[in-house]
Design an enzyme around this catalytic site. Structure first.
Site, PDB file in Angstrom:
ATOM      1  N   HIS A 115     -41.978 -59.525 -62.850  1.00  0.00           N
ATOM      2  CA  HIS A 115     -43.182 -60.105 -63.678  1.00  0.00           C
ATOM      3  C   HIS A 115     -44.459 -60.084 -62.730  1.00  0.00           C
ATOM      4  O   HIS A 115     -44.641 -61.075 -61.941  1.00  0.00           O
ATOM      5  CB  HIS A 115     -43.048 -61.459 -64.421  1.00  0.00           C
ATOM      6  CG  HIS A 115     -44.144 -61.798 -65.281  1.00  0.00           C
ATOM      7  ND1 HIS A 115     -44.674 -63.014 -65.394  1.00  0.00           N
ATOM      8  CD2 HIS A 115     -44.752 -60.879 -66.203  1.00  0.00           C
ATOM      9  CE1 HIS A 115     -45.569 -62.870 -66.463  1.00  0.00           C
ATOM     10  NE2 HIS A 115     -45.572 -61.652 -66.903  1.00  0.00           N
ATOM     11  N   ASN A 173     -46.592 -68.844 -67.429  1.00  0.00           N
ATOM     12  CA  ASN A 173     -46.850 -68.772 -68.967  1.00  0.00           C
ATOM     13  C   ASN A 173     -46.260 -70.078 -69.614  1.00  0.00           C
ATOM     14  O   ASN A 173     -46.830 -70.591 -70.481  1.00  0.00           O
ATOM     15  CB  ASN A 173     -46.370 -67.490 -69.526  1.00  0.00           C
ATOM     16  CG  ASN A 173     -47.288 -66.320 -69.112  1.00  0.00           C
ATOM     17  OD1 ASN A 173     -48.259 -66.534 -68.810  1.00  0.00           O
ATOM     18  ND2 ASN A 173     -46.745 -65.020 -69.303  1.00  0.00           N
ATOM     19  N   SER A 207     -43.481 -60.357 -70.266  1.00  0.00           N
ATOM     20  CA  SER A 207     -44.064 -61.932 -69.907  1.00  0.00           C
ATOM     21  C   SER A 207     -43.325 -62.941 -70.646  1.00  0.00           C
ATOM     22  O   SER A 207     -43.273 -64.091 -70.032  1.00  0.00           O
ATOM     23  CB  SER A 207     -45.512 -61.916 -70.733  1.00  0.00           C
ATOM     24  OG  SER A 207     -46.213 -60.896 -70.172  1.00  0.00           O
ATOM     25  N   GLU A 228     -43.285 -63.072 -60.199  1.00  0.00           N
ATOM     26  CA  GLU A 228     -42.121 -63.876 -60.570  1.00  0.00           C
ATOM     27  C   GLU A 228     -40.918 -63.008 -60.550  1.00  0.00           C
ATOM     28  O   GLU A 228     -40.819 -61.893 -61.460  1.00  0.00           O
ATOM     29  CB  GLU A 228     -42.446 -64.378 -62.200  1.00  0.00           C
ATOM     30  CG  GLU A 228     -43.216 -65.498 -61.941  1.00  0.00           C
ATOM     31  CD  GLU A 228     -43.680 -66.055 -63.437  1.00  0.00           C
ATOM     32  OE1 GLU A 228     -44.054 -67.310 -63.387  1.00  0.00           O
ATOM     33  OE2 GLU A 228     -43.654 -65.282 -64.383  1.00  0.00           O
TER      34      GLU A 228
HETATM   35  N1  LIG Z   1     -51.533 -57.158 -69.884  1.00  0.00           N
HETATM   36  C1  LIG Z   1     -51.107 -58.324 -69.322  1.00  0.00           C
HETATM   37  O1  LIG Z   1     -52.060 -59.041 -68.771  1.00  0.00           O
HETATM   38  C2  LIG Z   1     -49.776 -58.517 -68.698  1.00  0.00           C
HETATM   39  C3  LIG Z   1     -49.474 -59.291 -67.833  1.00  0.00           C
HETATM   40  C4  LIG Z   1     -48.063 -59.354 -67.263  1.00  0.00           C
HETATM   41  C5  LIG Z   1     -47.148 -58.772 -67.930  1.00  0.00           C
HETATM   42  N2  LIG Z   1     -47.386 -57.918 -69.090  1.00  0.00           N
HETATM   43  C6  LIG Z   1     -46.172 -57.363 -69.644  1.00  0.00           C
HETATM   44  O2  LIG Z   1     -46.500 -55.969 -69.292  1.00  0.00           O
HETATM   45  C7  LIG Z   1     -45.958 -55.086 -70.547  1.00  0.00           C
HETATM   46  C8  LIG Z   1     -47.008 -53.739 -70.609  1.00  0.00           C
HETATM   47  O3  LIG Z   1     -48.143 -54.683 -70.966  1.00  0.00           O
HETATM   48  P1  LIG Z   1     -49.505 -54.179 -71.073  1.00  0.00           P
HETATM   49  O4  LIG Z   1     -50.480 -54.992 -71.163  1.00  0.00           O
HETATM   50  O5  LIG Z   1     -49.707 -53.166 -69.858  1.00  0.00           O
HETATM   51  O6  LIG Z   1     -49.545 -52.884 -72.354  1.00  0.00           O
HETATM   52  P2  LIG Z   1     -50.408 -51.502 -72.785  1.00  0.00           P
HETATM   53  O7  LIG Z   1     -50.284 -51.524 -74.115  1.00  0.00           O
HETATM   54  O8  LIG Z   1     -51.500 -51.512 -71.962  1.00  0.00           O
HETATM   55  O9  LIG Z   1     -49.571 -50.563 -71.996  1.00  0.00           O
HETATM   56  C9  LIG Z   1     -48.307 -50.087 -72.526  1.00  0.00           C
HETATM   57  C10 LIG Z   1     -47.967 -48.731 -72.320  1.00  0.00           C
HETATM   58  O10 LIG Z   1     -46.907 -48.318 -72.561  1.00  0.00           O
HETATM   59  C11 LIG Z   1     -46.635 -46.850 -73.004  1.00  0.00           C
HETATM   60  N3  LIG Z   1     -45.480 -46.726 -73.886  1.00  0.00           N
HETATM   61  C12 LIG Z   1     -45.186 -47.240 -75.010  1.00  0.00           C
HETATM   62  N4  LIG Z   1     -43.918 -46.907 -75.261  1.00  0.00           N
HETATM   63  C13 LIG Z   1     -43.478 -46.143 -74.025  1.00  0.00           C
HETATM   64  C14 LIG Z   1     -41.982 -45.326 -73.930  1.00  0.00           C
HETATM   65  N5  LIG Z   1     -41.160 -45.409 -74.558  1.00  0.00           N
HETATM   66  N6  LIG Z   1     -42.151 -44.697 -72.768  1.00  0.00           N
HETATM   67  C15 LIG Z   1     -42.986 -44.642 -72.051  1.00  0.00           C
HETATM   68  N7  LIG Z   1     -44.359 -45.060 -72.139  1.00  0.00           N
HETATM   69  C16 LIG Z   1     -44.465 -46.106 -73.272  1.00  0.00           C
HETATM   70  C17 LIG Z   1     -47.996 -46.838 -73.671  1.00  0.00           C
HETATM   71  O11 LIG Z   1     -48.174 -45.397 -74.233  1.00  0.00           O
HETATM   72  C18 LIG Z   1     -48.807 -47.625 -73.155  1.00  0.00           C
HETATM   73  O12 LIG Z   1     -49.669 -46.753 -72.252  1.00  0.00           O
HETATM   74  C19 LIG Z   1     -45.538 -55.861 -71.685  1.00  0.00           C
HETATM   75  O13 LIG Z   1     -44.143 -56.406 -71.623  1.00  0.00           O
HETATM   76  C20 LIG Z   1     -46.467 -57.326 -71.281  1.00  0.00           C
HETATM   77  O14 LIG Z   1     -45.944 -58.437 -72.015  1.00  0.00           O
HETATM   78  C21 LIG Z   1     -48.704 -57.880 -69.467  1.00  0.00           C
END
Ligand SMILES: NC(=O)c1ccc[n+]([C@@H]2O[C@H](COP(=O)([O-])OP(=O)(O)OC[C@H]3O[C@@H](n4cnc5c(N)ncnc54)[C@H](O)[C@@H]3O)[C@@H](O)[C@H]2O)c1
Length: 488
Positions: free
Chosen positions: A142, A192, A121, A154
């Site tokens: 994104h 963002n 993000s 994005e």
């Molecule tokens: N949550 C949102 O609203 C949102 C929106 C857009 C982008 N993002 C971005 O997306 C990314 C993920 O966010 P999220 O909210 O899904 O996080 P999350 O914590 O829900 O999920 C992350 C997952 O990654 C797994 N993980 C961690 N290390 C790992 C590895 N080395 N190999 C495989 N799996 C691994 C974890 O077990 C977990 O299930 C971040 O970069 C975040 O900034 C989040």
């Protein structure tokens, strides 16, 4: 030769990754989902089964369709299973060290032609790409939450991304039924960067005591037509996530406007993270509704542009407007501070500024001399007139314009810096935030000169360099342009 993306790897099946996996599988692509360990893999499977199960329950998907989608997704804890993927999207936690370690592994494991994408993000895609031997094949992709529902993607290219790759990835996003927008690699990208800066500004204004939480929320929701007020939205996004994004923005720009409002840091430290913690700016019960008493106002003196409209609204609601030199309240219709009028009045404490915003809101501005009873009286009159009152201080551009104009200015600067197009910025804000119009559409509706002049007034009041009208906006007004699109 156009690249074909048929097999896609998703690393991290949390909130975002599971949704992204579903999006690709729904579009008929083969998906390999990778998690860190077996327990996390089971949680990821649970997300996928739960989400598609809900779609079946709502009649949006058949059982057979669901089985087909799930059948396209292979789940594993081994990155080696991504060796023959055409594209890998990373969706692991937002920590640069984790992402760089993962991209180092992916670069070693994946076939040389594979494209590597990050769903970050706010982190630098360039910095992530730099650990690979293929920075030309690294992009940002994104997605927004929930990925199966939100149409916006994005697509971020860096200075090292190979020519044409971002367009190919955008074409893939269209194949998924999404609307891609093309963006350069700047912290926060489009949505963002513009959204969080505006939300942060709302927190700064709250701290300055300009208006209340509910006042500012109502002003932006009912006055501008945004789906939510800034504090309700901060609670939804999470104050911790918002704070982190602001820190990433500030780290890149060192712009005071991107410095997180101290109240965000304080609330995050106190565990008031928003909806997920059950408590944030709102305490979980939603905005409080104020009791409406009968206003203790019998006579009103109204002046300024729009006075007749407001008087007509009061009369239509059954309030008999008695005018007179010695009226209980003196209402100056204005969108700029009214304190200078006070010197000419026999009872300066009876003066308030009133700004009608759209059809539903009226800002009620108290000067340093206005008595609280008078402000309350006018608040009651505004309710009688069928509008929601927003009580505020007598400061430049009151509430709505003070928040809206700098946001529009940020969009102009963003466009002028050359890293996103006007249509893309408009589409991003409409689709990513559910805004009724993009910033350039809003600029055209409000008028370039009105916004430029409002920004000048804000700059004169707060002396914040980021409120100075963007040079492009200033030049367009000077040149007599009526629309910012006169440029293209
Ligand atoms: N949550 C949102 O609203 C949102 C929106 C857009 C982008 N993002 C971005 O997306 C990314 C993920 O966010 P999220 O909210 O899904 O996080 P999350 O914590 O829900 O999920 C992350 C997952 O990654 C797994 N993980 C961690 N290390 C790992 C590895 N080395 N190999 C495989 N799996 C691994 C974890 O077990 C977990 O299930 C971040 O970069 C975040 O900034 C989040």
């Amino acid at each position: 030769m156009t690249r074909s993306f048929e097999k896609v790897g998703i690393v991290g099946l949390g909130t975002m990754g599971a949704g992204i996996a579903e999006v690709f599988a729904r579009a008929g692509l083969t998906v390999v989902g990778v998690e860190a360990d077996p327990a996390a893999l089971e949680r990821g499977r649970g997300h996928l089964e739960g989400s598609t199960g809900k779609a079946v329950a709502k009649g949006r998907l058949t059982e057979a369709g669901r089985a087909e989608i799930l059948g396209r997704v292979a789940l594993t804890t081994s990155l080696e299973d991504l060796a023959d993927a055409d594209l890998v999207i990373e969706a692991i936690p937002e920590v640069m060290a984790f992402k760089r370690a993962l991209f180092t592994d992916l670069d070693r494991i994946c076939k040389p032609s594979a494209v590597l994408a990050t769903n970050t993000s706010s982190l630098s895609v360039t910095e992530i790409a730099a650990v690979t031997a293929r920075p030309g094949q690294v992009v940002g992709m994104h997605f927004f939450n929930p990925a199966p529902v939100m149409r916006l993607v994005e697509v971020i290219h860096t200075v090292t991304t190979a020519k044409g790759l971002a367009e190919e990835v955008a074409a893939l996003a269209r194949r998924l039924g999404k609307t891609p927008v093309s963006v350069g690699d700047r912290a926060g990208f489009v949505v963002n960067r513009l959204l969080l800066t505006y939300l942060n500004h709302a927190a700064v204004l709250l701290e300055s005591g300009l208006s209340t939480r509910d006042g500012i929320d109502a002003a932006m929701r009912l006055g501008v037509g945004l789906p939510m007020g800034p504090f309700a939205l901060l609670d939804l996004i999470g104050l911790d996530t918002s704070y982190e994004i602001m820190c990433a923005l500030f780290q890149e720009t060192r712009d005071r406007r991107h410095a997180p409002a101290p109240i965000l840091r304080e609330m995050v430290s106190a565990g008031l993270l928003g909806r997920k913690a059950g408590c944030g700016f709102h305490d979980g019960d939603g905005p409080s509704s104020q009791a409406v008493g009968k206003p203790s106002v019998n006579s009103v003196a109204l002046m300024g542009e729009g006075a007749e409209e407001f008087a007509a609204q009061l009369s239509a609601a059954g309030f008999k407007v008695e005018f007179g030199d010695d009226a209980d309240v003196v209402i100056a219709m204005s969108h700029t501070p009214v304190i200078e009028l006070a010197a000419h009045l026999p009872h300066p404490h009876r003066l308030v500024g009133l700004h009608l915003v759209g059809e539903k809101v009226a800002e009620v501005a108290s000067t340093v001399l206005t008595s609280p009873e008078v402000a309350r009286g006018v608040e009651g009159l505004v309710r009688i007139a069928g509008r929601t009152p927003v009580l505020c201080k007598d400061r430049a551009e009151f509430v709505v314009d003070a928040l809206l104009y700098p946001y529009l200015n940020d969009a102009v600067r963003m466009y002028d810096s050359g890293y996103a197009g006007m249509d893309d910025i408009d589409a991003a804000m409409r689709l990513g935030c559910g805004y009724p119009a993009g910033p350039f559409e809003m600029l055209d509706t409000l008028g370039l000169e009105t916004v430029r002049d409002g920004l000048r007034a804000l700059y004169a009041e707060y002396r914040d360099p980021s409120f100075a009208p963007a040079p492009l906006l200033d030049k367009l007004v000077t040149a007599g342009a009526r629309s910012i699109r006169d440029l293209s």
